[in-house]
Design a protein around this motif. Structure first.
Motif, PDB file in Angstrom:
ATOM      1  N   MET A  83       0.830  -1.197   0.000  1.00  9.17           N
ATOM      2  CA  MET A  83       0.000   0.000   0.000  1.00  9.17           C
ATOM      3  C   MET A  83       0.867   1.250   0.000  1.00  9.17           C
ATOM      4  O   MET A  83       2.003   1.224   0.493  1.00  9.17           O
ATOM      5  CB  MET A  83      -0.930   0.021   1.218  1.00  9.17           C
ATOM      6  CG  MET A  83      -1.828  -1.179   1.368  1.00  9.17           C
ATOM      7  SD  MET A  83      -2.897  -1.034   2.818  1.00  9.17           S
ATOM      8  CE  MET A  83      -3.939   0.335   2.339  1.00  9.17           C
ATOM      9  N   THR A  84       0.321   2.327  -0.533  1.00  8.39           N
ATOM     10  CA  THR A  84       0.913   3.659  -0.381  1.00  8.39           C
ATOM     11  C   THR A  84      -0.157   4.557   0.220  1.00  8.39           C
ATOM     12  O   THR A  84      -1.217   4.765  -0.385  1.00  8.39           O
ATOM     13  CB  THR A  84       1.380   4.222  -1.731  1.00  8.39           C
ATOM     14  OG1 THR A  84       0.276   4.267  -2.639  1.00  8.39           O
ATOM     15  CG2 THR A  84       2.475   3.354  -2.327  1.00  8.39           C
ATOM     16  N   LEU A  85       0.115   5.066   1.405  1.00 11.55           N
ATOM     17  CA  LEU A  85      -0.839   5.916   2.122  1.00 11.55           C
ATOM     18  C   LEU A  85      -0.133   7.173   2.616  1.00 11.55           C
ATOM     19  O   LEU A  85       0.358   7.206   3.755  1.00 11.55           O
ATOM     20  CB  LEU A  85      -1.453   5.164   3.315  1.00 11.55           C
ATOM     21  CG  LEU A  85      -2.363   3.986   3.016  1.00 11.55           C
ATOM     22  CD1 LEU A  85      -2.760   3.289   4.297  1.00 11.55           C
ATOM     23  CD2 LEU A  85      -3.592   4.441   2.269  1.00 11.55           C
ATOM     24  N   PRO A  86      -0.088   8.226   1.835  1.00 12.46           N
ATOM     25  CA  PRO A  86      -0.495   8.302   0.441  1.00 12.46           C
ATOM     26  C   PRO A  86       0.729   8.441  -0.439  1.00 12.46           C
ATOM     27  O   PRO A  86       1.857   8.303   0.013  1.00 12.46           O
ATOM     28  CB  PRO A  86      -1.313   9.580   0.432  1.00 12.46           C
ATOM     29  CG  PRO A  86      -0.543  10.464   1.390  1.00 12.46           C
ATOM     30  CD  PRO A  86       0.072   9.557   2.436  1.00 12.46           C
ATOM     31  N   THR A  87       0.483   8.768  -1.723  1.00 11.76           N
ATOM     32  CA  THR A  87       1.526   9.170  -2.670  1.00 11.76           C
ATOM     33  C   THR A  87       1.251  10.610  -3.089  1.00 11.76           C
ATOM     34  O   THR A  87       0.165  10.912  -3.614  1.00 11.76           O
ATOM     35  CB  THR A  87       1.544   8.263  -3.904  1.00 11.76           C
ATOM     36  OG1 THR A  87       1.865   6.933  -3.511  1.00 11.76           O
ATOM     37  CG2 THR A  87       2.562   8.747  -4.910  1.00 11.76           C
ATOM     38  N   LEU A  88       2.206  11.479  -2.849  1.00  7.56           N
ATOM     39  CA  LEU A  88       2.074  12.883  -3.201  1.00  7.56           C
ATOM     40  C   LEU A  88       2.933  13.176  -4.418  1.00  7.56           C
ATOM     41  O   LEU A  88       4.137  12.867  -4.422  1.00  7.56           O
ATOM     42  CB  LEU A  88       2.493  13.786  -2.037  1.00  7.56           C
ATOM     43  CG  LEU A  88       2.584  15.280  -2.334  1.00  7.56           C
ATOM     44  CD1 LEU A  88       1.204  15.840  -2.682  1.00  7.56           C
ATOM     45  CD2 LEU A  88       3.201  16.031  -1.160  1.00  7.56           C
ATOM     46  N   GLN A  89       2.342  13.763  -5.431  1.00  9.71           N
ATOM     47  CA  GLN A  89       3.066  14.140  -6.633  1.00  9.71           C
ATOM     48  C   GLN A  89       2.778  15.598  -6.957  1.00  9.71           C
ATOM     49  O   GLN A  89       1.625  16.053  -6.871  1.00  9.71           O
ATOM     50  CB  GLN A  89       2.666  13.262  -7.821  1.00  9.71           C
ATOM     51  CG  GLN A  89       3.173  11.836  -7.752  1.00  9.71           C
ATOM     52  CD  GLN A  89       2.774  11.025  -8.969  1.00  9.71           C
ATOM     53  OE1 GLN A  89       1.622  10.670  -9.151  1.00  9.71           O
ATOM     54  NE2 GLN A  89       3.756  10.745  -9.811  1.00  9.71           N
ATOM     55  N   ALA A  90       3.827  16.319  -7.334  1.00 10.30           N
ATOM     56  CA  ALA A  90       3.688  17.715  -7.733  1.00 10.30           C
ATOM     57  C   ALA A  90       4.656  17.990  -8.859  1.00 10.30           C
ATOM     58  O   ALA A  90       5.768  17.447  -8.888  1.00 10.30           O
ATOM     59  CB  ALA A  90       3.958  18.649  -6.556  1.00 10.30           C
TER      60      ALA A  90
END
Length: 883
Positions: free
Chosen positions: A404-411
């Motif tokens: 799991m990824t909690l969460p994944t942040l992308q910018a």
């Protein structure tokens, strides 16, 4: 004509008119006029205590007829004949003949006999939204009551056929000896529920006394002493009746009973439950929500406590399984700069194998459950900024491992051209220089099914962030060649690192985890040169028009060069002492091992990549003589070849040649994809790769180490081509669950869904009264073969053929099947048969899995209409879950 006469009284003698005095009388001008003395001022608040007499008719009567309209003044009766039509307020009556008695305030309507003696133009009584079609009707305009004979009234999805109906008022009807049915043929319904006495509230309910089921006028023992039929035109809350049956390992059961909550026009909720006599039970909640032009979605949660056998027996077992499903989609027009979506399918790894209330073959045969919930937003700045937040889940049902990824942040920040001109196009190396910034952060969790949703699942969580700044440019040389070059800078942050040392006492390597911020930085360089080559071979000759007019070949060769420096400064060593205590050796490692975004490389790499893509098309003369242009046909969609050479390597510098391709044949009905791996190096006697070319070792130029071929083909009759399974919601759910769009894994069955046997749309094209001899059918084939020869095993690793199809044996009978054959293991794969019979208002279905782990069958017969969906019979043999 009609006329009447009466006696008149004799005239009396007339009196002489009084003579007028001609003498003038002088009046005083100061005298008040006599009328002013006698006039009284009227009180505006005074109300007459006498009630005015009620009009004979409260509304205007509008009537017409084709043949004649007559009025009997003596009887106060109006007669209308042939296509009579009368409107009184919100009441409209159309009939062959209508009689209106004004003295009794009654309207009588009935049909007429035609020249053949048949009863035609039966009355049609309409009041508001209610439409009644009786043989005759007697209506009182003052009391609004009516007697209706042999009427047919539509109530919701069904129709009520009553011999005598008494209309009490606008909202209450009393009926006697009525039939309630959803059949299309109301003159001879194949089934109906006979209502001896009933009360009908249009649009709300039907309450009846003794009622039982009739099939083609033959009574059955299926009946109730009293009944209630909801007829609401809007969704309302209510009880969901359970279905009953028996399972060989859990006893008798009640399934899918519960309550439906109509919360609002935008959201609903259904709470369902199952109970088995051996103690097993299940609970489910299902909800759908929608807001027009905004979003829509559905959620479901299922929990089952399953008990096998009886306590004290050796095969006794107890387990709990659950499953969570959520699907959400947003209308892009509601907010173009932001988006939220969700597709969740998680739960117990063995849920689809052990659940007793569904048979989802796609998820049974698929080993992975996946979920994704994401939100993204774009800021319309210069340059544009994009931000997204995503939570993902991947679950292997065999190993029960969950990632799991909690969460994944992308910018990311949009590409910037710092040297581009303010006006005009960009030219040259400098003006095309661009740079971009992007970042990605993850909180990665790896756990197991037993620790899911527990605090222990967060103990080994890994957090990291990666920043990337690519700089690139592109330009053309010699008019036909395109060159691109760039460099990339990466920086990785982590909150956990490791330290290794050797424990001489225990004689093993110890790895300790260190908490704290740490980072490493890398960079790389790359450049590529590419072009496009077109070649055309024309077969046209003067005065001739061959079928194949031209063949076009498009090639796109490309050469790339990449440099990845060695970042050995991030590597440490620890000393390992041998068992005799004399020999020592240094082991190299990096403290960033196991980080979220990997570790820096310690080996210098300087490599060249070579690739070639091909596309082949043909121009063919169109069979249509009216076409002015030839038709394009794809001979080879793509044929790709790629390899690389590592200049910094000390051996095995050439990588294997990878080939892949695909095409469409037979009017795009057959899809063909193939691939192969060709290794230029030879093997030694121990089947290990050596730094010697295979051609120099007595072999061919390349050694094929692997190959694969997949083909899919769809066949259908002309009628079968009209079917579009992608419009079927159950079919889409099958794809989302890991199935295939060609139903090779069979059709899934959710026994908790009461609409899984819904009525199919019927074609409006009826060529003749007789059945079309061209039987509609469809067949879908999928063939796959894989070859492996990496270590001279020269074997077919897998070889299978899968197929699914359906055939309409008659307008009412249909048969479908899905199966496959494994040529390597010489056996049939998952096989399912389904037989279906359209029984007009009913549907009968029998599905059968004849062999294998999931050997089972299911029989269902029930009414198609959702209002009577509980009137059904279902029997099934569950597969042996212990297998």
């Amino acid at each position: 004509m009609y006329s009447s006469a009466q006696d008149t009284n004799k005239r009396s003698k007339s009196l002489a008119a009084p003579t007028q005095d001609t003498t003038l009388v002088k009046t005083d001008s100061l005298k008040v006029h006599s009328t002013e003395l006698t006039e009284k001022k009227q009180d505006s608040t005074l109300v007459d205590s006498i009630t005015p007499k009620k009009e004979l008719l409260e509304n205007i009567v509008v009537y017409k007829a084709t043949d004649y309209t007559t009025f009997n003044k003596k009887l106060q009766t109006l007669y209308l004949y042939n296509e009579a039509d009368i409107t009184y307020g919100d009441i409209n009556i159309k009939a062959g003949t209508i009689t209106i008695n004004y003295s009794k305030n009654e309207v009588y309507a009935k049909g007429i006999l035609d020249s053949l003696g048949e009863y035609t133009q039966a009355p049609v009584f309409t009041q508001g939204q209610q439409v009644v079609e009786p043989d005759s009707i007697l209506f009182n305009t003052e009391s609004k009551k009516a007697l209706i004979f042999n009427s047919i009234t539509q109530q919701g999805e069904g129709n009520v056929i009553a011999s005598i109906t008494k209309k009490e008022n606008d909202s209450v009807y009393f009926i006697k000896n009525a039939k309630y049915t959803t059949a299309e043929n109301l003159e001879d319904p194949e089934y109906y529920i006979k209502l001896r006495k009933a009360k009908v509230v249009p649009g709300k309910k039907i309450v009846t006394g003794l009622a039982n089921l009739f099939i083609y006028d033959v009574p059955t023992p299926l009946g109730v002493p009293f009944g209630f039929f909801p007829q609401s035109e809007t969704h309302t809350s209510g009880v969901l009746l359970p279905s009953f049956g028996e399972q060989n390992d859990r006893g008798y059961f009640l399934q899918n009973g519960g309550y439906y909550f109509a919360i609002s026009d935008h959201v609903d909720l259904a709470v369902l439950g199952d109970y088995y006599t051996n103690g097993s039970y299940g609970l489910r909640t299902e909800s759908s929500y929608v807001k027009r032009y905004k979003f829509r979605g559905n959620m479901s949660f299922r929990y089952e406590n399953l008990i096998n056998s009886e306590r004290g027996f050796p095969d006794y077992s107890k387990s709990t399984v659950y499953n969570i499903r959520w699907s959400h989609s947003k209308d892009g027009k509601s907010s173009p700069n932001s988006r939220f979506s969700a597709s969740v399918n998680l739960g117990s790894s063995n849920y689809y194998q052990t659940s007793t209330n569904q048979s989802n073959n796609a998820n049974r045969l698929n080993n992975t459950l996946s979920s994704s919930v994401s939100y993204s937003k774009s800021f319309q700045t210069e340059p544009e900024v994009n931000v997204s937040l995503t939570a993902t889940h991947s679950q292997n049902t065999n190993t029960q491992q969950i990632n799991m990824t909690l969460p994944t942040l992308q910018a990311s920040v949009g590409r910037v051209y710092p040297f581009a001109p303010k006006t005009g196009s960009k030219k040259g190396i400098i003006q095309n220089i661009s740079l971009q910034y992007s970042t990605r952060g993850e909180n990665r969790i790896q756990t197991t099914d037993s620790l899911f949703f527990k605090s222990e699942m967060f103990d080994d969580a890994k957090v990291g962030m990666q920043h990337s700044i690519p700089i690139s440019t592109n330009f053309k040389v010699l008019k036909h060649f395109s060159i691109s070059a760039g460099a990339s800078y990466n920086e990785v942050w982590t909150l956990k690192t490791i330290e290794k040392y050797y424990d001489a006492v225990q004689q093993e390597t110890i790895t300790e985890e260190l908490s704290g911020f740490d980072a490493f930085r890398t960079y790389s360089f790359s450049t590529s040169l590419g072009t496009t080559v077109y070649g055309t071979k024309s077969f046209e000759k003067e005065g001739k028009s061959p079928k194949i007019q031209a063949i076009r070949h498009v090639m796109r060769p490309s050469i790339s060069y990449n440099i990845n420096p060695a970042f050995d400064k991030y590597y440490d060593t620890y000393e390992v002492v041998s068992a005799d205590g004399l020999t020592t050796s240094d082991i190299e490692y990096t403290r960033f091992e196991g980080a979220v975004f990997g570790s820096p490389g310690k080996t210098f790499s300087s490599s060249m990549g070579i690739s070639l893509s091909n596309n082949l098309e043909a121009k063919v003369r169109d069979k249509d003589s009216t076409a002015t242009e030839p038709k394009k046909v794809s001979l080879l969609n793509n044929l790709n070849l790629s390899t690389s050479y590592n200049f910094a390597g000390d051996s095995l510098q050439w990588s294997p040649v990878r080939m892949s391709g695909g095409t469409q044949l037979f009017k795009n009905k057959m899809s063909v994809n193939f691939g192969a791996t060709l290794d230029p190096y030879a093997l030694d006697n121990n089947n290990r790769k050596i730094d010697k070319f295979n051609i120099n070792n007595g072999g061919s130029l390349f050694r094929m180490t692997s190959a694969n071929l997949t083909m899919s083909y769809s066949l259908a009759s002309k009628s079968g081509d009209k079917k579009d399974k992608n419009e079927d919601k159950d079919h889409l759910d099958n794809i989302m669950s890991g199935g295939r769009d060609d139903d090779m894994f069979g059709e899934s069955q959710d026994f908790s869904n009461p609409n899984r046997y819904k009525d199919k749309d019927k074609s409006e094209d009826i060529p003749s009264e007789f059945y079309n001899f061209k039987i509609p059918w469809s067949l879908r084939l999928a063939y796959a073969v894989n070859y492996n020869n990496s270590q001279r095993q020269n074997e077919i690793s897998s070889h299978s053929l899968m197929f699914s199809g359906d055939i309409e044996l008659s307008p009412k009978w249909s048969f479908s099947a899905s199966s496959g054959y494994d040529f390597k293991n010489q056996g049939f794969s998952y096989t399912q048969f389904s037989f279906e019979r359209d029984l007009l208002s009913w549907r009968m279905n029998f599905s059968w899995i004849p062999f294998g782990t999931y050997q089972s069958w299911n029989f269902f017969i029930g009414i198609k209409s959702s209002i009577l969906k509980d009137l059904k019979y279902e029997k099934r043999l569950q597969p042996d879950r212990q297998l």
